[in-house]
Motif scaffolding. Structure first.
Motif, PDB file in Angstrom:
ATOM      1  N   ASP A  96     -30.830  31.047-113.460  1.00  0.00           N
ATOM      2  CA  ASP A  96     -30.999  30.718-114.873  1.00  0.00           C
ATOM      3  C   ASP A  96     -32.420  31.012-115.325  1.00  0.00           C
ATOM      4  O   ASP A  96     -33.381  30.888-114.559  1.00  0.00           O
ATOM      5  CB  ASP A  96     -30.675  29.248-115.119  1.00  0.00           C
ATOM      6  N   ALA A  97     -32.542  31.412-116.587  1.00  0.00           N
ATOM      7  CA  ALA A  97     -33.876  31.643-117.156  1.00  0.00           C
ATOM      8  C   ALA A  97     -34.649  30.328-117.177  1.00  0.00           C
ATOM      9  O   ALA A  97     -34.073  29.267-117.426  1.00  0.00           O
ATOM     10  CB  ALA A  97     -33.750  32.201-118.567  1.00  0.00           C
TER      11      ALA A  97
ATOM     12  N   ILE B  97     -41.026  36.992-118.876  1.00  0.00           N
ATOM     13  CA  ILE B  97     -41.887  37.406-117.766  1.00  0.00           C
ATOM     14  C   ILE B  97     -41.088  37.543-116.472  1.00  0.00           C
ATOM     15  O   ILE B  97     -41.313  38.458-115.674  1.00  0.00           O
ATOM     16  CB  ILE B  97     -43.048  36.406-117.594  1.00  0.00           C
ATOM     17  N   VAL B  98     -40.123  36.637-116.246  1.00  0.00           N
ATOM     18  CA  VAL B  98     -39.333  36.706-115.006  1.00  0.00           C
ATOM     19  C   VAL B  98     -38.445  37.942-114.982  1.00  0.00           C
ATOM     20  O   VAL B  98     -37.942  38.318-113.920  1.00  0.00           O
ATOM     21  CB  VAL B  98     -38.453  35.443-114.818  1.00  0.00           C
ATOM     22  N   ARG B  99     -38.245  38.579-116.123  1.00  0.00           N
ATOM     23  CA  ARG B  99     -37.426  39.778-116.175  1.00  0.00           C
ATOM     24  C   ARG B  99     -38.252  41.053-116.118  1.00  0.00           C
ATOM     25  O   ARG B  99     -37.698  42.146-116.154  1.00  0.00           O
ATOM     26  CB  ARG B  99     -36.580  39.787-117.459  1.00  0.00           C
ATOM     27  N   GLN B 100     -39.602  40.918-116.054  1.00  0.00           N
ATOM     28  CA  GLN B 100     -40.422  42.122-116.012  1.00  0.00           C
ATOM     29  C   GLN B 100     -41.436  42.143-114.874  1.00  0.00           C
ATOM     30  O   GLN B 100     -41.968  43.206-114.552  1.00  0.00           O
ATOM     31  CB  GLN B 100     -41.150  42.314-117.355  1.00  0.00           C
ATOM     32  N   ARG B 101     -41.689  40.991-114.226  1.00  0.00           N
ATOM     33  CA  ARG B 101     -42.605  41.020-113.081  1.00  0.00           C
ATOM     34  C   ARG B 101     -41.861  41.553-111.860  1.00  0.00           C
ATOM     35  O   ARG B 101     -40.835  41.000-111.449  1.00  0.00           O
ATOM     36  CB  ARG B 101     -43.167  39.632-112.790  1.00  0.00           C
TER      37      ARG B 101
ATOM     38  N   GLU C  77     -35.485  38.089-106.541  1.00  0.00           N
ATOM     39  CA  GLU C  77     -34.113  37.913-107.027  1.00  0.00           C
ATOM     40  C   GLU C  77     -33.147  38.827-106.272  1.00  0.00           C
ATOM     41  O   GLU C  77     -32.043  38.420-105.893  1.00  0.00           O
ATOM     42  CB  GLU C  77     -34.057  38.206-108.524  1.00  0.00           C
ATOM     43  N   ALA C  78     -33.557  40.071-106.043  1.00  0.00           N
ATOM     44  CA  ALA C  78     -32.704  41.005-105.298  1.00  0.00           C
ATOM     45  C   ALA C  78     -32.512  40.550-103.854  1.00  0.00           C
ATOM     46  O   ALA C  78     -31.425  40.697-103.280  1.00  0.00           O
ATOM     47  CB  ALA C  78     -33.309  42.410-105.337  1.00  0.00           C
ATOM     48  N   GLU C  79     -33.553  39.990-103.248  1.00  0.00           N
ATOM     49  CA  GLU C  79     -33.413  39.457-101.885  1.00  0.00           C
ATOM     50  C   GLU C  79     -32.432  38.286-101.857  1.00  0.00           C
ATOM     51  O   GLU C  79     -31.661  38.122-100.904  1.00  0.00           O
ATOM     52  CB  GLU C  79     -34.774  39.014-101.354  1.00  0.00           C
TER      53      GLU C  79
ATOM     54  N   GLU D  27     -40.371  29.767-105.785  1.00  0.00           N
ATOM     55  CA  GLU D  27     -41.814  29.740-105.511  1.00  0.00           C
ATOM     56  C   GLU D  27     -42.505  30.931-106.149  1.00  0.00           C
ATOM     57  O   GLU D  27     -43.597  30.807-106.714  1.00  0.00           O
ATOM     58  CB  GLU D  27     -42.053  29.732-104.002  1.00  0.00           C
ATOM     59  N   THR D  28     -41.873  32.114-106.071  1.00  0.00           N
ATOM     60  CA  THR D  28     -42.449  33.311-106.680  1.00  0.00           C
ATOM     61  C   THR D  28     -42.586  33.144-108.186  1.00  0.00           C
ATOM     62  O   THR D  28     -43.602  33.536-108.780  1.00  0.00           O
ATOM     63  CB  THR D  28     -41.579  34.540-106.363  1.00  0.00           C
ATOM     64  N   VAL D  29     -41.566  32.549-108.812  1.00  0.00           N
ATOM     65  CA  VAL D  29     -41.617  32.317-110.258  1.00  0.00           C
ATOM     66  C   VAL D  29     -42.757  31.370-110.617  1.00  0.00           C
ATOM     67  O   VAL D  29     -43.540  31.622-111.538  1.00  0.00           O
ATOM     68  CB  VAL D  29     -40.269  31.766-110.758  1.00  0.00           C
TER      69      VAL D  29
END
Length: 483
Positions: free
Chosen positions: A31-32, A296-300, A307-309, A388-390
């Protein structure tokens, strides 16, 4: 219809079968975030940043710094950096792994051909002869040609989940490559800003040294006229040496920054020299655009890689789950064998086999269930790493915004201090020229002004550095507009 045609037709029919199910959880994007602002609580945006819900960077982000020299260096780094070469090779490796997973899931076809020279041992089968006639073991040549085809029906979607996981890992590597490009461009710009700041610092110290030498000359003249003492001579000479002592450290830092930039560009320091960056030619032409956290979470790229992992780890659960159930593989083989090459492709020389094979786990000591549980825990860990990355990304954006606000306050204060120091020096010189002031007041005012200039250049450099860090923290796109 020939036997070969029948086998191929059976295989094609098998490949058209659909699996019963695809087990395991389906991946859903996280979720965003509900965070409404990139700023820390109670903080205000700096003038160097523009808060915009849909903010994007038009073109290579470093163009906002307005330096053709920086643009040329970054383009060379994008072309020659071994760091990017490694990232591209890793991405190609992941793409090959995806192609491998897709290939394994399809029909597998193999061929064989052989020529063997054999001597049959008839006595091993009880044939020794007839009466007094002894049989000799015959020697002959055997020619053979054939092939085999197999296809996994993938009843529970294990292969499909493997392909899904491989595709997600390839996407993750692609995002990491993007992160490497963003990191490289940001580091090149940071080194350029460091070089420009250090050059300004060195220029200030050299100006101090020139003023010290002028002061020594003034003291010498005053001493010759009886208006100064030896103490003033010693003090002026001491100040000169103190200021000269500042140069070696600054020059060493400048050399190190130039060397670091050469390495980023992919060159040895002896083979490449950095341009002479100046603070006057490195400046923001417009505020840094900062989007909402949800964008930002959709462009970093590092967030998208995490997310892919998580997607790949979710697919692994499906693979481990499918291994708990029976599976069917269809196989077909055809072999032609003859003693003479001319008889090799006759019907009487053919042999074939066609049929399904079933494999099912019966007892494995709980290994398969443990493997599925391990996959589930790995997915949980991947989810935690994503979160954590977010959070780290949001922290970096907030840090950069806060630092820029502090930089603007500090720079404004240093500019005022420089103006006051300049006015003080003007008044001190005026008083000295009219005989109402002392040489000590003039030299002290000069040093205050030089120190103010140095502090102002440091503040300008720090503001530039933090602006570059904000570009990187927001995931600014390096690709748009690349030639």
């Amino acid at each position: 219809m020939s036997p070969t045609t029948k086998l191929l037709a059976a295989l094609l029919a098998a490949t058209s079968l659909t699996a019963c199910a695809t087990v395991g959880p389906n991946f859903e994007k996280p979720d965003a975030p509900k965070t409404a602002s990139a700023l820390g609580a109670g903080e205000t945006a700096p003038n160097a940043a523009r808060l915009d819900p849909g903010a994007t960077v038009a073109g290579p982000w470093w163009k906002a710094l307005g330096s053709p020299e920086l643009d040329a260096v970054i383009r060379q780094a994008l072309k020659d950096s071994p760091t990017l070469a490694e990232a591209d090779a890793t991405l190609a490796q992941a793409s090959s792994a995806l192609a491998e997973a897709r290939g394994v899931a399809g029909p597998q076809v193999s061929g064989n051909a052989g020529l063997t020279r054999q001597r049959a041992n008839l006595q091993a089968f009880g044939f020794t002869g007839f009466g007094d006639i002894k049989l000799s073991n015959p020697t002959f040549s055997l020619y053979s040609v054939g092939g085999a085809v197999s296809y996994d029906l993938d009843l529970w979607g294990a292969n499909r989940r493997r392909i899904e996981g491989a595709a997600a890992r390839a996407e993750a590597e692609g995002r990491r490559a993007e992160a490497a490009y963003l990191s490289l461009t940001a580091n090149v710009a940071l080194q350029a800003a460091t070089i420009a700041t250090l050059r300004a610092q060195i220029a200030c110290v050299e100006k101090m040294i020139a003023d010290d030498q002028a002061n020594i000359e003034l003291v010498r003249k005053a001493n010759a006229l009886g208006g100064s003492t030896n103490l003033a001579n010693v003090a002026a000479a001491s100040q000169l040496e103190q200021d000269r002592a500042q140069l070696p450290a600054l020059q060493g830092e400048l050399a190190a920054a130039r060397h670091a930039l050469a390495v980023l560009v992919g060159k040895a320091p002896a083979d490449w020299s950095a341009p002479t960056f100046d603070l006057s030619t490195l400046a923001l032409s417009a505020p840094v655009p900062v989007a909402l956290p949800s964008r930002i979470v959709r462009q970093r790229p590092d967030i998208l890689a995490a997310e892919a992992e998580l997607h790949a780890a979710t697919a692994d659960i499906g693979v481990a789950t499918a291994d708990l159930y029976p599976n069917i593989r269809l196989t077909a083989s055809l072999t032609q064998g003859a003693l003479k090459p001319g008889d090799l492709f006759s019907y009487d020389a053919s042999g074939w086999a066609l049929g399904p094979s079933l494999t099912a786990p019966i007892f494995d000591g709980g290994a398969l269930k443990a493997r599925r549980q391990r996959a589930r825990e790995a997915a949980r860990a991947a989810s935690a790493r994503y979160q954590e990355t977010v959070l780290k990304a949001f922290g970096q954006v907030a840090d950069a915004l806060s630092a820029l606000s502090a930089d603007e306050t500090a720079l404004a204060a240093q500019q005022r201090a420089e103006q006051q120091a300049s006015e003080r020096l003007r008044l001190a010189r005026l008083a000295f020229d009219k005989g109402g002031g002392t040489l000590l007041e003039v030299t002290d005012a000069q040093r205050t002004l030089n120190a103010a200039r140095s502090a102002r250049s440091r503040a300008e450099g720090q503001r530039l550095v933090d602006a570059i860090r904000l570009f990187a923290a927001t995931g600014a796109d390096w690709r748009t507009g690349q030639g």
